[in-house]
Design an enzyme around this catalytic site. Structure first.
Site, short mmCIF file in Angstrom:
data_model
loop_
_atom_site.label_atom_id
_atom_site.label_comp_id
_atom_site.label_asym_id
_atom_site.label_seq_id
_atom_site.Cartn_x
_atom_site.Cartn_y
_atom_site.Cartn_z
N CYS A 1 0.82 -1.22 0.00
CA CYS A 1 0.00 0.00 0.00
C CYS A 1 0.85 1.26 0.00
CB CYS A 1 -0.94 -0.02 1.19
SG CYS A 1 -0.09 -0.12 2.80
N HIS B 1 -2.07 1.28 7.15
CA HIS B 1 -2.40 1.27 5.72
C HIS B 1 -2.10 2.63 5.11
CE1 HIS B 1 -4.19 -0.18 2.10
NE2 HIS B 1 -5.27 0.57 2.17
N ASN C 1 -7.97 4.43 -2.52
CA ASN C 1 -7.37 3.21 -1.98
C ASN C 1 -6.68 2.45 -3.11
OD1 ASN C 1 -6.69 1.25 -0.13
ND2 ASN C 1 -8.78 0.65 0.36
#
Length: 321
Positions: free
Chosen positions: A130, A268, A288
């Site tokens: 991520c 994240h 995302n």
């Protein structure tokens, strides 16, 4: 996907169901044996029930967002957290520059997608990269603002080549360390020349395929006011959040507020590409890296001005070009 040493209580023996069959077809699921498939079906059924129960709270006005079945439907929350995160805990070193809020006038809402400087939603797959997607997203925006050219950059290069900067490929990393690597390396390749593979590989950087350069990085003051000013005036900003909850795993629409979120347990890396207000609820517009089938076409609206919910303003940063 291996069967975890975990047993679900209170579920009847799983039987075939249209929703389970549809899930397997939609996401191309194939399991090693009947035992594993039975386990995964039970996990799916439990998640299906949790989703139904949660959305009843939305209908009753108890929560401000909805959840829905997605590609993580056959994973427990523990498995999801073990696989899909990648923002490392621990020291990232001292920032080289800090962006502080100046309390000046700001736009009431911002969406950098409308300025064509945000690439399409990408998918990190089952790799804790991520941080690499957050870093490339921020650099793609800054490169566009300087050069009037939108170039999709290589996350795989960051996964493969930045281990000397404390990053660990699919095992996790930091956006600021990625910026440091790109600066010292003299640039980062385009995604088309160095495509994503969702696994750790040897470094194959090609100086003839550079898509963008980076001259350094700036850490944004850890307040929502400063983050808003940065998003408004600078562009898309890399942020780290607590995304460990069931509610985030299956987020679908609405303004996300998780009362159990931590402002300090950040696991994240994502990209803040705007902000606004929906039905009197302030939100951050966040890109995302779990594909467009997750969330609202790959995006989530996260609560803004609610005590730094999920830590979105705890560690923001952006690259300079």
């Amino acid at each position: 996907m291996k069967v975890a040493a975990l047993f679900l209580c209170g579920l009847a023996l799983a039987t075939a169901s249209p929703s389970w069959d549809h899930f397997k077809t939609q996401y191309g699921r194939k399991y090693g044996d009947a035992k594993e498939e039975l386990y995964r079906q039970r996990v799916f059924q439990q998640n299906e029930q949790l989703i139904e129960d949660f959305n009843k709270k939305f209908e009753n006005g108890e929560v401000t967002f909805k959840v829905a079945m997605n590609q993580f439907g056959d994973m427990t929350n523990e498995e999801f957290n073990a696989v899909m995160k990648g923002y490392k805990k621990g020291s990232r070193g001292e920032p080289k520059a800090v962006f502080t809020a100046e309390a000046g006038p700001m736009a009431a809402d911002v969406d950098w997608r409308t300025k064509a400087l945000v690439t399409p939603v990408k998918d990190q797959e089952q790799c804790g990269s991520c941080w690499a997607f957050s870093a490339t997203g921020a650099l793609e925006g800054q490169h566009f603002l300087k050069n009037d050219e939108l170039v999709s950059l290589s996350e795989q290069q960051l996964v493969d080549c930045s281990t000397d900067y404390g990053n660990d490929g699919c095992g996790g990393g930091w956006m600021t360390s990625a910026f440091d690597y790109i600066k010292d390396n003299g640039g980062i390749d385009t995604e088309s020349s160095y495509p994503y593979e969702a696994e750790d590989r040897s470094c194959r950087f090609d100086a003839n395929s550079i898509g963008a350069i980076c001259t350094g990085s700036v850490e944004v003051q850890h307040t929502e006011e400063a983050l808003q000013e940065a998003v408004s005036g600078v562009g898309p900003i890399s942020v780290a959040i607590d995304a460990s909850h069931f509610s985030f795993q299956f987020y679908s629409s609405g303004v996300y507020y998780e009362q159990n979120c931590s402002p300090t347990f950040l696991d994240h890396g994502v990209l803040a590409v705007g902000y606004g207000t929906e039905s009197t609820k302030d939100y951050w517009l966040v890109k995302n890296s779990w594909g467009s089938s997750w969330g609202d076409a790959g995006y989530i609206k996260m609560s803004r001005n609610r005590d730094n919910n999920c830590g979105i303003a705890s560690e923001p940063s952006y690259p300079t070009v």
